[in-house]
Design a protein around this motif. Structure first.
Motif, mmCIF file in Angstrom:
data_model
loop_
_atom_site.group_PDB
_atom_site.id
_atom_site.type_symbol
_atom_site.label_atom_id
_atom_site.label_comp_id
_atom_site.label_asym_id
_atom_site.label_seq_id
_atom_site.Cartn_x
_atom_site.Cartn_y
_atom_site.Cartn_z
ATOM 1 N N HIS A 40 17.388 -40.310 -90.001
ATOM 2 C CA HIS A 40 18.451 -39.922 -90.927
ATOM 3 C C HIS A 40 19.709 -39.501 -90.161
ATOM 4 O O HIS A 40 20.829 -39.742 -90.620
ATOM 5 C CB HIS A 40 17.986 -38.773 -91.820
ATOM 6 C CG HIS A 40 16.803 -39.121 -92.676
ATOM 7 N ND1 HIS A 40 16.719 -40.303 -93.381
ATOM 8 C CD2 HIS A 40 15.656 -38.438 -92.955
ATOM 9 C CE1 HIS A 40 15.580 -40.342 -94.051
ATOM 10 N NE2 HIS A 40 14.914 -39.228 -93.805
ATOM 11 N N ASN B 155 21.310 -42.761 -89.137
ATOM 12 C CA ASN B 155 21.942 -43.416 -90.289
ATOM 13 C C ASN B 155 23.236 -42.715 -90.688
ATOM 14 O O ASN B 155 24.201 -43.360 -91.098
ATOM 15 C CB ASN B 155 20.977 -43.472 -91.467
ATOM 16 C CG ASN B 155 19.880 -44.500 -91.258
ATOM 17 O OD1 ASN B 155 20.066 -45.476 -90.543
ATOM 18 N ND2 ASN B 155 18.730 -44.277 -91.868
ATOM 19 N N TRP B 156 23.247 -41.397 -90.568
ATOM 20 C CA TRP B 156 24.478 -40.658 -90.854
ATOM 21 C C TRP B 156 25.575 -41.048 -89.860
ATOM 22 O O TRP B 156 26.732 -41.256 -90.255
ATOM 23 C CB TRP B 156 24.213 -39.156 -90.794
ATOM 24 C CG TRP B 156 25.483 -38.338 -90.764
ATOM 25 C CD1 TRP B 156 26.074 -37.767 -89.686
ATOM 26 C CD2 TRP B 156 26.328 -38.036 -91.879
ATOM 27 N NE1 TRP B 156 27.225 -37.125 -90.047
ATOM 28 C CE2 TRP B 156 27.406 -37.278 -91.390
ATOM 29 C CE3 TRP B 156 26.271 -38.333 -93.237
ATOM 30 C CZ2 TRP B 156 28.425 -36.801 -92.220
ATOM 31 C CZ3 TRP B 156 27.284 -37.869 -94.063
ATOM 32 C CH2 TRP B 156 28.343 -37.113 -93.562
ATOM 33 N N ARG C 27 25.797 -43.827 -88.314
ATOM 34 C CA ARG C 27 26.181 -45.229 -88.545
ATOM 35 C C ARG C 27 27.123 -45.379 -89.734
ATOM 36 O O ARG C 27 28.154 -46.038 -89.649
ATOM 37 C CB ARG C 27 24.920 -46.071 -88.787
ATOM 38 C CG ARG C 27 24.058 -46.295 -87.552
ATOM 39 C CD ARG C 27 22.905 -47.234 -87.905
ATOM 40 N NE ARG C 27 22.007 -47.427 -86.782
ATOM 41 C CZ ARG C 27 20.750 -46.995 -86.738
ATOM 42 N NH1 ARG C 27 20.242 -46.334 -87.767
ATOM 43 N NH2 ARG C 27 20.006 -47.215 -85.673
ATOM 44 N N ASP C 28 26.708 -44.802 -90.886
ATOM 45 C CA ASP C 28 27.468 -45.101 -92.109
ATOM 46 C C ASP C 28 27.765 -43.879 -92.981
ATOM 47 O O ASP C 28 28.271 -44.022 -94.095
ATOM 48 C CB ASP C 28 26.730 -46.151 -92.946
ATOM 49 C CG ASP C 28 25.278 -45.795 -93.189
ATOM 50 O OD1 ASP C 28 24.465 -46.713 -93.330
ATOM 51 O OD2 ASP C 28 24.958 -44.594 -93.229
ATOM 52 N N GLY C 29 27.441 -42.691 -92.509
ATOM 53 C CA GLY C 29 27.778 -41.487 -93.267
ATOM 54 C C GLY C 29 26.985 -41.305 -94.540
ATOM 55 O O GLY C 29 27.426 -40.596 -95.456
ATOM 56 N N ALA C 30 25.807 -41.927 -94.641
ATOM 57 C CA ALA C 30 25.004 -41.868 -95.861
ATOM 58 C C ALA C 30 23.899 -40.827 -95.735
ATOM 59 O O ALA C 30 23.271 -40.699 -94.685
ATOM 60 C CB ALA C 30 24.392 -43.228 -96.156
#
Length: 267
Positions: free
Chosen positions: A32, A35-36, A38-41
């Motif tokens: 996570h 992923n944050w 990478r794309d701020g999600a």
């Protein structure tokens, strides 16, 4: 912190063969973090998982991620504190009508004990922490209802529809659930002590950690049900459909299994 670690200004302990750097944190949450970056999600997760990820965000000094998680936790807190839209008196007035629907209504925390709520439609409603003790709920509908941590002891739910309902952590001891439809319902950690589930439909239901000691499940259909950690000690499972069900982590001491369909079941 990660940028600082790999800036070249610091000597990092590396594996002598692979050159990998070991970070002493929970690996399952690191995806996570990546992923944050990478794309701020931020993924959808439970409140406890959000709390765990928040600790990781604070460790890695990712202030943006920490702010997002705190917002999510704030929303979840607000959701849990939402007041019921009706009072017990309002409900009593409503049930005097010939056909009653509380579809999508928030009734969380209400005391609805001992009321005649037969055939009432509670589908998609939010009735968390509600009290249905000794209520008459024959043929009531709870399709996709959020009813976690509710009290339903000694209630009559004969032929009730609870398809896909979430009753995690609820207490249903000595309730009448004969021929009730609980397909795909979340019944994790529920208490069904001495509950009557004769001929109940429990296909695909999640009963992990539930206590069904002394329950009557005669003729019940448990096809595809999740029973890991379920307590079925002294339960009546005669003629129950348990075909290909995984019973390896289930407690079955003293359970009656005469005539049960156990073809392909793991024990």
């Amino acid at each position: 912190m990660l940028a600082a670690m790999f800036s070249g200004r610091h000597t990092l302990p590396r594996h002598p063969d692979t050159g990998m750097v070991f970070v002493d944190r929970d690996g399952k949450h690191f995806r996570h973090i990546l992923n944050w970056l990478r794309d701020g999600a931020v993924p959808a997760m439970s409140e406890s998982e959000c709390q765990q990820l928040l600790r990781e965000a604070e460790y890695y000094q990712l202030l943006g991620l920490a702010d997002c998680i705190n917002e999510i936790l704030g929303w979840k807190k607000d959701e849990n504190l939402l007041e019921a839209e009706l009072t017990r008196k309002d409900v009593i007035k409503c049930i005097q009508a010939p056909k009653v629907r509380f579809r999508g209504v928030n009734l969380s925390g209400l005391d609805l004990s001992k009321l005649d709520l037969s055939e009432v439609d509670f589908s998609y409603a939010c009735i968390k922490n509600a009290n249905f003790c000794s209520a008459y709920l024959r043929k009531a509908k709870f399709r996709r209802t959020e009813a976690t941590c509710s009290s339903v002891q000694s209630a009559n739910l004969h032929e009730c529809e609870l398809i896909g309902a979430n009753l995690e952590g609820s207490v249903l001891d000595k309730a009448n659930l004969q021929s009730a439809n609980l397909q795909d319902a979340c019944l994790k950690d529920c208490s069904f002590i001495e509950t009557d589930l004769h001929s109940a439909h429990l296909q695909g239901a999640n009963l992990m950690g539930a206590n069904l000691s002394g329950a009557n499940l005669e003729g019940a259909n448990l096809k595809g049900a999740k029973l890991a950690g379920t307590n079925l000690e002294g339960a009546n499972l005669q003629r129950a459909y348990l075909r290909e069900v995984d019973l390896r982590e289930t407690h079955l001491t003293g359970a009656k299994l005469g005539g049960a369909n156990l073809l392909g079941a793991c024990r």
